[in-house]
Design a protein around this motif. Structure first.
Motif, mmCIF file in Angstrom:
data_model
loop_
_atom_site.group_PDB
_atom_site.id
_atom_site.type_symbol
_atom_site.label_atom_id
_atom_site.label_comp_id
_atom_site.label_asym_id
_atom_site.label_seq_id
_atom_site.Cartn_x
_atom_site.Cartn_y
_atom_site.Cartn_z
ATOM 1 N N GLU A 71 0.816 -1.212 0.000
ATOM 2 C CA GLU A 71 0.000 0.000 0.000
ATOM 3 C C GLU A 71 0.850 1.263 0.000
ATOM 4 O O GLU A 71 0.492 2.264 -0.642
ATOM 5 C CB GLU A 71 -0.933 -0.002 1.210
ATOM 6 C CG GLU A 71 -2.059 -1.022 1.114
ATOM 7 C CD GLU A 71 -2.950 -1.006 2.340
ATOM 8 O OE1 GLU A 71 -4.129 -1.394 2.214
ATOM 9 O OE2 GLU A 71 -2.472 -0.613 3.429
ATOM 10 N N ASP A 76 3.723 1.229 -10.018
ATOM 11 C CA ASP A 76 3.190 -0.069 -10.433
ATOM 12 C C ASP A 76 4.125 -1.231 -10.159
ATOM 13 O O ASP A 76 3.730 -2.384 -10.273
ATOM 14 C CB ASP A 76 2.856 -0.050 -11.928
ATOM 15 C CG ASP A 76 1.719 0.894 -12.259
ATOM 16 O OD1 ASP A 76 0.950 1.235 -11.339
ATOM 17 O OD2 ASP A 76 1.599 1.299 -13.436
ATOM 18 N N SER A 99 5.462 -6.682 -10.487
ATOM 19 C CA SER A 99 4.309 -5.824 -10.741
ATOM 20 C C SER A 99 3.324 -5.942 -9.583
ATOM 21 O O SER A 99 2.929 -7.047 -9.206
ATOM 22 C CB SER A 99 3.617 -6.226 -12.045
ATOM 23 O OG SER A 99 4.478 -6.030 -13.153
ATOM 24 N N ARG A 101 0.708 -3.289 -9.339
ATOM 25 C CA ARG A 101 -0.503 -2.588 -9.779
ATOM 26 C C ARG A 101 -0.582 -2.596 -11.303
ATOM 27 O O ARG A 101 0.430 -2.681 -11.993
ATOM 28 C CB ARG A 101 -0.515 -1.135 -9.292
ATOM 29 C CG ARG A 101 -0.645 -0.953 -7.796
ATOM 30 C CD ARG A 101 -0.741 0.524 -7.421
ATOM 31 N NE ARG A 101 -0.806 0.702 -5.968
ATOM 32 C CZ ARG A 101 0.270 0.810 -5.195
ATOM 33 N NH1 ARG A 101 1.478 0.786 -5.751
ATOM 34 N NH2 ARG A 101 0.138 0.957 -3.894
ATOM 35 N N LYS A 102 -1.810 -2.472 -11.768
ATOM 36 C CA LYS A 102 -2.047 -2.311 -13.204
ATOM 37 C C LYS A 102 -3.260 -1.405 -13.360
ATOM 38 O O LYS A 102 -4.326 -1.691 -12.806
ATOM 39 C CB LYS A 102 -2.296 -3.654 -13.880
ATOM 40 C CG LYS A 102 -2.460 -3.529 -15.395
ATOM 41 C CD LYS A 102 -2.636 -4.891 -16.047
ATOM 42 C CE LYS A 102 -2.784 -4.737 -17.557
ATOM 43 N NZ LYS A 102 -2.966 -6.065 -18.226
ATOM 44 N N GLY A 104 -3.791 1.293 -11.988
ATOM 45 C CA GLY A 104 -4.193 1.793 -10.682
ATOM 46 C C GLY A 104 -4.823 0.772 -9.762
ATOM 47 O O GLY A 104 -5.171 1.085 -8.620
ATOM 48 N N GLN A 105 -4.976 -0.461 -10.238
ATOM 49 C CA GLN A 105 -5.616 -1.511 -9.433
ATOM 50 C C GLN A 105 -4.563 -2.454 -8.856
ATOM 51 O O GLN A 105 -3.611 -2.831 -9.536
ATOM 52 C CB GLN A 105 -6.599 -2.309 -10.289
ATOM 53 C CG GLN A 105 -7.732 -1.481 -10.865
ATOM 54 C CD GLN A 105 -8.603 -0.860 -9.790
ATOM 55 O OE1 GLN A 105 -9.016 -1.531 -8.848
ATOM 56 N NE2 GLN A 105 -8.894 0.431 -9.926
ATOM 57 N N ALA A 106 -4.735 -2.810 -7.594
ATOM 58 C CA ALA A 106 -3.789 -3.698 -6.922
ATOM 59 C C ALA A 106 -3.795 -5.084 -7.547
ATOM 60 O O ALA A 106 -4.860 -5.641 -7.852
ATOM 61 C CB ALA A 106 -4.134 -3.791 -5.440
ATOM 62 N N LEU A 107 -2.613 -5.656 -7.747
ATOM 63 C CA LEU A 107 -2.482 -7.014 -8.267
ATOM 64 C C LEU A 107 -2.295 -8.031 -7.143
ATOM 65 O O LEU A 107 -2.272 -9.228 -7.398
ATOM 66 C CB LEU A 107 -1.299 -7.086 -9.244
ATOM 67 C CG LEU A 107 -1.416 -6.235 -10.515
ATOM 68 C CD1 LEU A 107 -0.156 -6.383 -11.373
ATOM 69 C CD2 LEU A 107 -2.657 -6.631 -11.320
ATOM 70 N N TRP A 108 -2.133 -7.540 -5.931
ATOM 71 C CA TRP A 108 -1.993 -8.458 -4.812
ATOM 72 C C TRP A 108 -3.360 -8.756 -4.208
ATOM 73 O O TRP A 108 -4.335 -8.030 -4.414
ATOM 74 C CB TRP A 108 -1.063 -7.865 -3.753
ATOM 75 C CG TRP A 108 -1.612 -6.683 -3.001
ATOM 76 C CD1 TRP A 108 -2.424 -6.699 -1.898
ATOM 77 C CD2 TRP A 108 -1.399 -5.298 -3.291
ATOM 78 N NE1 TRP A 108 -2.728 -5.427 -1.490
ATOM 79 C CE2 TRP A 108 -2.112 -4.538 -2.326
ATOM 80 C CE3 TRP A 108 -0.676 -4.616 -4.261
ATOM 81 C CZ2 TRP A 108 -2.115 -3.153 -2.309
ATOM 82 C CZ3 TRP A 108 -0.674 -3.228 -4.254
ATOM 83 C CH2 TRP A 108 -1.389 -2.511 -3.289
#
Length: 269
Positions: A71, A76, A99, A101-102, A104-108
């Motif tokens: 956070e 990214d 990576s 984020r993509k 603006g969205q979290a990839l975790w």
């Protein structure tokens, strides 16, 4: 036949893992712990292997750290620092982009209430990592069976203030005692205190109990949780022309219980 072969593969994987881990869980955990590095921050993470049958895609590697680490990382991508074994006792530090984020969205994937994050990773084959199974994450039943209790010495791995054990980027191992009670049920006692100094850079590091006992009664090591943060005492000093604040370290780490790491992994796609 397909399901049977997949199940046999998982059993073989677990058998190989158990044989290796029974010998030296400390070294295995050190080899599985990596550094997350960004321009303005450093943190700790560890990689576990999730056993899955072939019809579910087979085993996969899961990187685990504290949610606040991702956070607070701007951008990214972050750097994942790992090691490559070149010869006996000779390791080289390397890194790769991870990576997070993509658009603006979290990839975790994160736990809905606790400070835990997990993401599926594909590290280079040359990376020196042990395949420790997610099965080592302690459940309440395992805490009861191994009689995990206050005062018991446990180990923690991390990179305090970006410090590494050597040029190869190996994490630093420290020990401390469980400093709070009770531990179970974890649904109520979601964190516990560790009597150990922790610092910036330790966030996300594993807290674990090395295997104990002997012969058929020997228990393999278990991961008890991950490092969330530390306790402070903030003192305000009132003077004639103003006030100042002093922050004291209490030498207490806050550990998120392993049950919530398990729940986070279960939420992965």
């Amino acid at each position: 036949m397909h399901k049977r072969s997949g199940a046999i593969g998982v059993l073989l994987f677990l058998a190989q893992w158990a044989t290796a881990q029974a010998e030296d869980f400390d070294t295995a955990m050190m080899r599985s712990t990596v550094k997350l590095r960004h321009d303005k921050s450093t943190a700790t993470a560890f990689v576990l292997r999730q056993p899955r049958t072939a019809d579910r895609g087979g085993p996969r590697s899961i990187l685990i750290t504290a949610k606040h680490v991702f956070e607070k990382t701007i951008g990214d991508e972050t750097s994942l620092v790992y090691r490559v074994r070149e010869a006996e006792g000779v390791y080289k530090k390397e890194s790769m982009s991870l990576s997070i984020r993509k658009d603006g969205q979290a990839l975790w994937t994160q736990h809905p209430s606790e400070d835990v994050a997990a993401v599926v990773v594909s590290l280079p084959e040359k990376a020196d990592l042990t395949e420790i199974s997610t099965e080592v994450l302690a459940s309440d039943d395992q805490l009861r069976r191994q009689n995990v209790h206050p005062g018991q010495s446990v180990a923690l791995l991390g990179y305090p203030h970006r410090t590494e054990a050597n040029d190869a980027g190996v994490p630093i191992l420290r020990t401390g005692a469980i400093a709070s009670y009770p531990l179970i049920p974890s649904s109520v006692n979601r964190t516990f205190l560790l009597n150990a100094n922790t610092f910036e850079g330790d966030s996300g590091g594993p807290i674990y109990l090395t295997g104990s006992g002997s012969g058929n009664e020997r228990e393999t090591g278990v991961i008890l949780g991950l490092m969330h943060g530390q306790r402070f005492l903030d003192e305000e000093m009132v003077m004639i022309y103003g006030t100042s604040k002093v922050r004291h370290r209490l030498g207490l780490g806050i550990v998120v219980q392993a049950a919530f790491i398990r729940e986070t992994i279960e939420r992965l796609p």
